[in-house]
Design an enzyme around this catalytic site. Structure first.
Site, PDB file in Angstrom:
ATOM      1  N   ASP A  17       0.744  -1.449   0.023  1.00  0.00           N
ATOM      2  CA  ASP A  17      -0.063   0.059  -0.095  1.00  0.00           C
ATOM      3  C   ASP A  17       0.830   1.183   0.046  1.00  0.00           C
ATOM      4  O   ASP A  17       1.731   1.412   0.772  1.00  0.00           O
ATOM      5  CB  ASP A  17      -1.059   0.056   1.293  1.00  0.00           C
ATOM      6  CG  ASP A  17      -1.940   1.383   1.078  1.00  0.00           C
ATOM      7  OD1 ASP A  17      -2.864   1.126   0.675  1.00  0.00           O
ATOM      8  OD2 ASP A  17      -1.414   2.285   1.756  1.00  0.00           O
TER       9      ASP A  17
ATOM     10  N   HIS B  44      -7.937   9.378  -2.167  1.00  0.00           N
ATOM     11  CA  HIS B  44      -7.101   9.290  -0.767  1.00  0.00           C
ATOM     12  C   HIS B  44      -8.212   9.693   0.138  1.00  0.00           C
ATOM     13  O   HIS B  44      -8.014   9.409   1.306  1.00  0.00           O
ATOM     14  CB  HIS B  44      -5.863  10.030  -0.896  1.00  0.00           C
ATOM     15  CG  HIS B  44      -4.802   9.751   0.276  1.00  0.00           C
ATOM     16  ND1 HIS B  44      -3.620   9.852  -0.235  1.00  0.00           N
ATOM     17  CD2 HIS B  44      -4.860   9.244   1.113  1.00  0.00           C
ATOM     18  CE1 HIS B  44      -2.962   9.454   0.773  1.00  0.00           C
ATOM     19  NE2 HIS B  44      -3.773   9.197   1.681  1.00  0.00           N
TER      20      HIS B  44
END
Length: 324
Positions: A51, A118
């Site tokens: 990630d 995000h």
């Protein structure tokens, strides 16, 4: 089903996400090169879910790490599940693909496995990731998130990304996408802060009911970055209940904190820059927490959020005014 090192969840679009991922965000106390080296160690240890995000500023180094482990035969590209993120300055529909293509260029990969928005909070569109006015305040912008989502769907259709999702969205913001006219692809996940002190039980229940995977970050507590995190907040790994359970099972507190989330069906992102801990944090598949241990750990929840980003509270899409 017993959890194993190669366990995965099947996303609502059919792709598979490994249940344990390696987080690569590095505070300023670490170099970008260290983030890359840590990613190499993680892949060697067995992590297949990496990630990262353009905002972390280390996708070049993390991409090099992935490619070096492909080149030396440790993994094939299809073994790695890579998550990238669309930052707040690229949420205008015409900039979504620009954001994704920068990630691909930095990584030097042809596609990524997952691209997520995000945060729901948009900044002034442009190349500046943190645009500020003359008073030093971030310049907010407010595109309809459904327009951003359509542009995300187009990136999936173009083959640049396999799956698309969101991060830091509350349930109402998720519903806005789920209920939009002409929805082509549901978000596969919502990546949120999640740990024993913020166990996200309500959001988890909501996501499960919509076939959306909850992915947890800061599962071991948060990097205590000055200005972002309250320095007096309690530390997950020092919690007495976590430590009692860990001692009883002859495990580390980190392993117990991770396992607690995994057993609740949450995908876990663990982060470390120490080879020994990176290895330890992956060793969560050869033990199980009892129903009694799980209940005790449920009781530790304080609805405590490490990363509330007070400076952005005035944003019209600030997600944390909602309970979940």
């Amino acid at each position: 089903m017993a959890l194993k090192p190669d366990s995965y969840v099947v996303l609502n679009d059919g792709h598979k996400m490994p249940v344990l991922g390696f987080g690569t965000y590095a505070p300023d106390t670490y170099t970008k090169e260290q983030a890359g080296e840590s990613a190499k160690v993680a892949i060697e240890v067995g992590y297949r879910h990496i990630d990262c995000a353009s905002m972390y500023g280390n996708e070049v180094e993390v991409g090099q790490a992935i490619r070096s482990k492909i080149a030396d035969g440790t993994v094939k590209r299809e073994d790695i599940f890579y998550t990238g993120k669309l930052w707040n300055n690229n949420q205008a529909p015409e900039r979504v693909r620009i954001g994704l293509e920068k990630t691909l260029k930095d990584l030097q990969l042809d596609y990524i496995d997952l691209f997520i928005i995000h945060t729901p909070m948009e900044f002034k569109p442009g190349d500046d990731p943190m645009p500020v006015d003359e008073n030093g305040k971030v310049i907010f912008h407010n595109t309809d998130i459904r327009e951003t989502w359509k542009a995300m769907e187009a990136c999936k259709d173009a083959g640049l990304v396999r799956s698309i999702g969101v991060s830091n969205f509350n349930h109402k913001q998720l519903e806005l996408i789920l209920n939009m006219p002409g929805l082509k692809y549901k978000p596969v996940c919502d990546q949120v802060e999640c740990h024993i002190y913020l166990n996200q039980s309500k959001l988890l229940e909501f996501c499960k009911s919509r076939d959306i995977v909850l992915v947890g970050y800061s599962v071991l507590g948060s990097s205590r970055v000055e200005g972002w995190i309250d320095q007096n907040s309690p530390k997950v790994l020092e919690d007495p209940v976590v430590n009692e359970v860990a001692k009883k099972l002859n495990r580390t507190p980190a392993q117990v904190a991770e396992r607690y989330l995994l057993q609740r069906g949450i995908v876990v992102l663990a982060k470390s820059f120490t080879a020994k801990r990176i290895k330890e944090n992956f060793q969560v598949f050869d033990f199980e927490l009892s129903a009694e241990d799980m209940k005790r750990l449920d009781g530790v929840n304080k609805n405590l959020r490490y990363l509330s980003i007070e400076a952005w509270k005035e944003h019209p899409k600030y997600p944390y005014h909602e309970e979940y």
